[in-house]
Design an enzyme around this catalytic site. Sequence first.
Site, PDB file in Angstrom:
ATOM      1  N   SER A  91       4.234   7.689  10.447  1.00 37.26           N
ATOM      2  CA  SER A  91       3.653   6.353  10.438  1.00 37.26           C
ATOM      3  C   SER A  91       2.619   6.202  11.559  1.00 37.26           C
ATOM      4  O   SER A  91       1.649   6.950  11.604  1.00 37.26           O
ATOM      5  CB  SER A  91       4.778   5.307  10.533  1.00 37.26           C
ATOM      6  N   ASP A 107       4.971   2.700  -0.777  1.00 35.88           N
ATOM      7  CA  ASP A 107       4.547   2.519   0.616  1.00 35.88           C
ATOM      8  C   ASP A 107       3.151   1.912   0.622  1.00 35.88           C
ATOM      9  O   ASP A 107       2.248   2.439  -0.030  1.00 35.88           O
ATOM     10  CB  ASP A 107       4.533   3.887   1.317  1.00 35.88           C
ATOM     11  N   HIS A 140       8.384   3.692   2.593  1.00 39.92           N
ATOM     12  CA  HIS A 140       7.954   4.048   3.939  1.00 39.92           C
ATOM     13  C   HIS A 140       9.167   4.215   4.854  1.00 39.92           C
ATOM     14  O   HIS A 140      10.080   3.399   4.848  1.00 39.92           O
ATOM     15  CB  HIS A 140       7.040   2.949   4.494  1.00 39.92           C
TER      16      HIS A 140
END
Length: 308
Positions: free
Chosen positions: A153, A249, A279
């Site tokens: 991320s 996501d 995610h």
Amino acid sequence: MPLDPQIQALLEKGAGVPATETLPVPEARAQYDARVALMAPAPQVATREFSIPGPGGPLRIRLYTPDGEGPHPLLVFFHGSGFVLCSLETHDGICRNLCAGGGVVVASVDYRLAPETKFPGPTEDCLAATRWCAEHAAELGADPARLLVGGDSAGGNLATVTALRLRDEGGPKLAGQLLLYPVTDFHTPGTPSYVENATGYGLTRATMEWFWGHYLAQPEDATHPHAAPLRAPDLAGLPPALIQTAEYDPLRDEAELYAARLQEAGVPVQVTRWAGMNHGFLFWVGRVDAARPAMEEACDWLRRTTGG
């Protein structure tokens, strides 16, 4: 395919939790830290912690060392959660899995977080930590010629930016970059996955707006390639990459666009979209059956990329 039922069950379990963007930063951090109790036990590997000099003061490093005789490849890892949340603790399981499965020393970096330290502060920390680890590889039981960066991320963003800066600012040379559902661009104008997956799958568009609002010091930073590496003018000469994305996501498309740009620039790239996942799904190795093959892919890539 439909959202994985085990992911769906986790989302339902957290249905009553306040949305991140509605909370003060300290409360949001505490909420994310509480996830650790829900994670599965991770492999036991040797660990130790120490501090190194950083641009804004000492940086804490947690080192994970695999079994077997070294020197091992070295993965400098940056945790995710929007440049604002999470810690060495929240990502301990991911680092243990990468260390044990990938046969690499993992140096997890406790870089400074926003809003206390805004852009470009965290990028400076990650660059400094990577260079320090390369220079001190021997004492870490690692091989500086097999140096990689990685993260998930926002940590994936910091890994891409570190790779760009090492290419442009005198090295050292990297053997690879491990990018797990990375942030590569600003939320506006956004991509189709920002619309398709704006709500309902854990990470939301509103939360990403909250993250970026805390991270950027000024609006024009949103287009700086060290904040939004998808906007870098030239990606040639970067190290080989594994990019993993998740079907559900908001960040899926920007990560895949970054993979496509790397490929166009002649960089060897392996990109995998994990169907049914959302995610952050690699947090749930051992709890979500379909997360295990993704972790195994990451570990296999680490071994192949470093000759392990």
